[in-house]
Scaffold this motif. Structure first.
Motif, PDB file in Angstrom:
ATOM      1  N   PHE A  82       0.812  -1.210   0.000  1.00 37.50           N
ATOM      2  CA  PHE A  82       0.000   0.000   0.000  1.00 37.50           C
ATOM      3  C   PHE A  82       0.850   1.267   0.000  1.00 37.50           C
ATOM      4  CE2 PHE A  82      -3.273  -3.026   1.548  1.00 37.50           C
ATOM      5  CZ  PHE A  82      -4.185  -2.836   0.508  1.00 37.50           C
ATOM      6  N   VAL A  83       2.018   1.232   0.629  1.00 36.19           N
ATOM      7  CA  VAL A  83       2.934   2.378   0.559  1.00 36.19           C
ATOM      8  C   VAL A  83       3.383   2.585  -0.890  1.00 36.19           C
ATOM      9  CG1 VAL A  83       5.241   3.195   1.209  1.00 36.19           C
ATOM     10  CG2 VAL A  83       3.722   2.245   2.952  1.00 36.19           C
ATOM     11  N   ALA A  84       3.792   1.492  -1.532  1.00 38.94           N
ATOM     12  CA  ALA A  84       4.231   1.590  -2.930  1.00 38.94           C
ATOM     13  C   ALA A  84       3.074   2.009  -3.840  1.00 38.94           C
ATOM     14  CB  ALA A  84       4.809   0.254  -3.391  1.00 38.94           C
ATOM     15  N   SER A  85       1.913   1.454  -3.598  1.00 33.99           N
ATOM     16  CA  SER A  85       0.743   1.777  -4.411  1.00 33.99           C
ATOM     17  C   SER A  85       0.379   3.256  -4.299  1.00 33.99           C
ATOM     18  CB  SER A  85      -0.441   0.905  -3.985  1.00 33.99           C
ATOM     19  OG  SER A  85      -1.596   1.224  -4.704  1.00 33.99           O
ATOM     20  N   ALA A  86       0.401   3.788  -3.102  1.00 32.65           N
ATOM     21  CA  ALA A  86       0.093   5.217  -2.919  1.00 32.65           C
ATOM     22  C   ALA A  86       1.115   6.078  -3.646  1.00 32.65           C
ATOM     23  CB  ALA A  86       0.053   5.561  -1.428  1.00 32.65           C
ATOM     24  N   GLY A  87       2.386   5.711  -3.553  1.00 34.65           N
ATOM     25  CA  GLY A  87       3.428   6.477  -4.238  1.00 34.65           C
ATOM     26  C   GLY A  87       3.283   6.429  -5.749  1.00 34.65           C
ATOM     27  N   VAL A  88       3.024   5.242  -6.272  1.00 38.03           N
ATOM     28  CA  VAL A  88       2.854   5.087  -7.720  1.00 38.03           C
ATOM     29  C   VAL A  88       1.626   5.864  -8.185  1.00 38.03           C
ATOM     30  CG1 VAL A  88       2.267   3.410  -9.528  1.00 38.03           C
ATOM     31  CG2 VAL A  88       4.073   2.887  -7.885  1.00 38.03           C
ATOM     32  N   ALA A  89       0.528   5.748  -7.454  1.00 37.63           N
ATOM     33  CA  ALA A  89      -0.699   6.460  -7.847  1.00 37.63           C
ATOM     34  C   ALA A  89      -0.473   7.965  -7.843  1.00 37.63           C
ATOM     35  CB  ALA A  89      -1.851   6.087  -6.917  1.00 37.63           C
ATOM     36  N   GLY A  90       0.185   8.467  -6.818  1.00 39.87           N
ATOM     37  CA  GLY A  90       0.468   9.904  -6.770  1.00 39.87           C
ATOM     38  C   GLY A  90       1.337  10.352  -7.930  1.00 39.87           C
ATOM     39  N   ALA A  91       2.351   9.566  -8.254  1.00 36.86           N
ATOM     40  CA  ALA A  91       3.232   9.909  -9.374  1.00 36.86           C
ATOM     41  C   ALA A  91       2.474   9.878 -10.702  1.00 36.86           C
ATOM     42  CB  ALA A  91       4.420   8.948  -9.419  1.00 36.86           C
ATOM     43  N   LEU A  92       1.639   8.857 -10.883  1.00 40.74           N
ATOM     44  CA  LEU A  92       0.890   8.761 -12.130  1.00 40.74           C
ATOM     45  C   LEU A  92      -0.138   9.880 -12.273  1.00 40.74           C
ATOM     46  CD1 LEU A  92       0.447   4.888 -12.373  1.00 40.74           C
ATOM     47  CD2 LEU A  92       1.841   6.351 -13.848  1.00 40.74           C
ATOM     48  N   ILE A  93      -0.748  10.283 -11.178  1.00 43.76           N
ATOM     49  CA  ILE A  93      -1.679  11.412 -11.227  1.00 43.76           C
ATOM     50  C   ILE A  93      -0.921  12.679 -11.636  1.00 43.76           C
ATOM     51  CG2 ILE A  93      -3.125  12.943  -9.811  1.00 43.76           C
ATOM     52  CD1 ILE A  93      -3.945  10.363  -8.248  1.00 43.76           C
ATOM     53  N   GLY A  94       0.250  12.881 -11.056  1.00 51.49           N
ATOM     54  CA  GLY A  94       1.064  14.041 -11.420  1.00 51.49           C
ATOM     55  C   GLY A  94       1.447  14.021 -12.888  1.00 51.49           C
ATOM     56  N   LEU A  95       1.859  12.865 -13.386  1.00 52.19           N
ATOM     57  CA  LEU A  95       2.223  12.751 -14.799  1.00 52.19           C
ATOM     58  C   LEU A  95       1.017  12.973 -15.707  1.00 52.19           C
ATOM     59  CD1 LEU A  95       4.672   9.717 -14.677  1.00 52.19           C
ATOM     60  CD2 LEU A  95       5.242  12.099 -15.235  1.00 52.19           C
ATOM     61  N   LEU A  96      -0.140  12.496 -15.277  1.00 48.83           N
ATOM     62  CA  LEU A  96      -1.353  12.706 -16.062  1.00 48.83           C
ATOM     63  C   LEU A  96      -1.663  14.197 -16.189  1.00 48.83           C
ATOM     64  CD1 LEU A  96      -3.723  11.359 -17.567  1.00 48.83           C
ATOM     65  CD2 LEU A  96      -4.928  11.271 -15.367  1.00 48.83           C
ATOM     66  N   PHE A  97      -1.493  14.940 -15.098  1.00 51.72           N
ATOM     67  CA  PHE A  97      -1.711  16.385 -15.158  1.00 51.72           C
ATOM     68  C   PHE A  97      -0.712  17.063 -16.093  1.00 51.72           C
ATOM     69  CE2 PHE A  97      -4.173  15.766 -11.246  1.00 51.72           C
ATOM     70  CZ  PHE A  97      -5.293  16.526 -11.556  1.00 51.72           C
ATOM     71  N   VAL A  98       0.523  16.615 -16.074  1.00 57.71           N
ATOM     72  CA  VAL A  98       1.536  17.178 -16.976  1.00 57.71           C
ATOM     73  C   VAL A  98       1.148  16.901 -18.426  1.00 57.71           C
ATOM     74  CG1 VAL A  98       3.937  16.982 -17.749  1.00 57.71           C
ATOM     75  CG2 VAL A  98       3.417  17.116 -15.303  1.00 57.71           C
ATOM     76  N   VAL A  99       0.766  15.661 -18.722  1.00 55.95           N
ATOM     77  CA  VAL A  99       0.368  15.299 -20.083  1.00 55.95           C
ATOM     78  C   VAL A  99      -0.811  16.151 -20.540  1.00 55.95           C
ATOM     79  CG1 VAL A  99      -0.738  13.470 -21.446  1.00 55.95           C
ATOM     80  CG2 VAL A  99       1.275  12.961 -20.074  1.00 55.95           C
ATOM     81  N   LEU A 100      -1.801  16.297 -19.669  1.00 53.05           N
ATOM     82  CA  LEU A 100      -2.981  17.083 -20.042  1.00 53.05           C
ATOM     83  C   LEU A 100      -2.626  18.542 -20.297  1.00 53.05           C
ATOM     84  CD1 LEU A 100      -5.618  15.508 -17.659  1.00 53.05           C
ATOM     85  CD2 LEU A 100      -5.429  15.229 -20.137  1.00 53.05           C
ATOM     86  N   THR A 101      -1.714  19.068 -19.512  1.00 54.76           N
ATOM     87  CA  THR A 101      -1.303  20.459 -19.679  1.00 54.76           C
ATOM     88  C   THR A 101      -0.529  20.648 -20.985  1.00 54.76           C
ATOM     89  OG1 THR A 101      -1.194  20.744 -17.297  1.00 54.76           O
ATOM     90  CG2 THR A 101      -0.004  22.342 -18.623  1.00 54.76           C
ATOM     91  N   VAL A 102       0.399  19.751 -21.255  1.00 56.39           N
ATOM     92  CA  VAL A 102       1.233  19.865 -22.450  1.00 56.39           C
ATOM     93  C   VAL A 102       0.428  19.569 -23.719  1.00 56.39           C
ATOM     94  CG1 VAL A 102       3.205  18.826 -23.650  1.00 56.39           C
ATOM     95  CG2 VAL A 102       3.367  19.380 -21.217  1.00 56.39           C
ATOM     96  N   ALA A 103      -0.446  18.577 -23.659  1.00 56.06           N
ATOM     97  CA  ALA A 103      -1.157  18.139 -24.858  1.00 56.06           C
ATOM     98  C   ALA A 103      -2.476  18.876 -25.081  1.00 56.06           C
ATOM     99  CB  ALA A 103      -1.419  16.640 -24.776  1.00 56.06           C
ATOM    100  N   GLU A 104      -2.871  19.731 -24.182  1.00 54.58           N
ATOM    101  CA  GLU A 104      -4.172  20.410 -24.290  1.00 54.58           C
ATOM    102  C   GLU A 104      -4.366  21.120 -25.624  1.00 54.58           C
ATOM    103  OE1 GLU A 104      -7.301  23.065 -24.282  1.00 54.58           O
ATOM    104  OE2 GLU A 104      -5.268  23.836 -24.160  1.00 54.58           O
ATOM    105  N   PRO A 105      -3.392  21.839 -26.146  1.00 55.92           N
ATOM    106  CA  PRO A 105      -3.609  22.475 -27.458  1.00 55.92           C
ATOM    107  C   PRO A 105      -3.917  21.460 -28.564  1.00 55.92           C
ATOM    108  CG  PRO A 105      -1.677  23.411 -26.401  1.00 55.92           C
ATOM    109  CD  PRO A 105      -2.100  22.224 -25.576  1.00 55.92           C
ATOM    110  N   ARG A 106      -3.254  20.318 -28.523  1.00 57.94           N
ATOM    111  CA  ARG A 106      -3.506  19.280 -29.530  1.00 57.94           C
ATOM    112  C   ARG A 106      -4.917  18.718 -29.374  1.00 57.94           C
ATOM    113  NH1 ARG A 106      -1.193  13.330 -29.515  1.00 57.94           N
ATOM    114  NH2 ARG A 106      -2.602  13.429 -27.797  1.00 57.94           N
ATOM    115  N   PHE A 107      -5.358  18.552 -28.143  1.00 59.36           N
ATOM    116  CA  PHE A 107      -6.701  18.036 -27.902  1.00 59.36           C
ATOM    117  C   PHE A 107      -7.753  19.035 -28.378  1.00 59.36           C
ATOM    118  CE2 PHE A 107      -4.957  15.590 -24.008  1.00 59.36           C
ATOM    119  CZ  PHE A 107      -4.396  14.638 -24.840  1.00 59.36           C
ATOM    120  N   ALA A 108      -7.484  20.305 -28.193  1.00 62.94           N
ATOM    121  CA  ALA A 108      -8.448  21.344 -28.561  1.00 62.94           C
ATOM    122  C   ALA A 108      -8.593  21.486 -30.070  1.00 62.94           C
ATOM    123  CB  ALA A 108      -8.029  22.673 -27.941  1.00 62.94           C
TER     124      ALA A 108
END
Length: 181
Positions: A10-36
């Motif tokens: 559960f410690v590892a899972s929480a860390g991985v989930a937090g990292a993946l959420i952060g990366l998802l936000f980065v992807v959405l921010t960077v790729a937003e113009p392409r999505f639009a």
């Protein structure tokens, strides 16, 4: 109560989930113009991003509550699964009203149905866990469902960024067309 041998998971899972959420936000921010740029694809991008985020948030929330001493893991798992089921329902309703290709709606609906199965299974397991606190087998089942959430979330994120995919049905049809030609 989380069995002691599950704490590291559960410690590892929480860390991985937090990292993946952060990366998802980065992807959405960077790729937003392409999505639009593509108005037809924008709703599909929202579905994929939402499914990835919901999958990762489920894993994060359940993992963090599993680490709280004397916490209410079962109730937390039920609450986040209920939120996930509401997300799936709202998204399926949205897909039903969208004016996009039927094949895309079906593809997205299949993944949402898989996510719904995980959330229903998680709810059933958490209800049993509330009746039998500390049952290591039930906590292990929740852990396996978190792994399923990671797999679904990563796959949805991969689709979101346009990563290559190979669909068995598509490949078989392409081979059949090539042989006929």
């Amino acid at each position: 109560m989380t069995p002691e041998d599950m704490t590291d998971f559960f410690v590892a899972s929480a860390g991985v989930a937090g990292a993946l959420i952060g990366l998802l936000f980065v992807v959405l921010t960077v790729a937003e113009p392409r999505f639009a740029e593509n108005e037809e694809a924008a709703p599909i991008h929202r579905v994929r991003a939402g499914a990835a985020l919901m999958s990762f948030m489920n894993a994060l929330t359940v993992s963090l509550f599993a680490l709280v001493p004397g916490g209410r893991l079962g109730w937390a798992a039920i609450a986040v699964a209920a939120a996930g089921l509401l997300f799936v329902l709202a998204t399926l309703l949205s897909l039903a009203r969208l004016q996009v290709l039927v094949s895309r709606r079906i593809h997205e609906a299949v993944f949402l149905a898989g996510l719904a199965v995980v959330f229903v299974w998680q709810t059933a397991t958490a209800v049993r866990l509330n009746a039998h606190p500390g049952d290591g087998d039930l906590v292990s089942t929740l852990a396996m469902l978190l792994v399923a959430c990671f797999v679904i979330g990563v796959y949805r994120a991969w689709d979101l960024v346009g990563g290559p995919s190979f669909d068995l049905g598509t490949e078989i049809r392409a081979l059949a067309r090539k042989r006929r030609a």
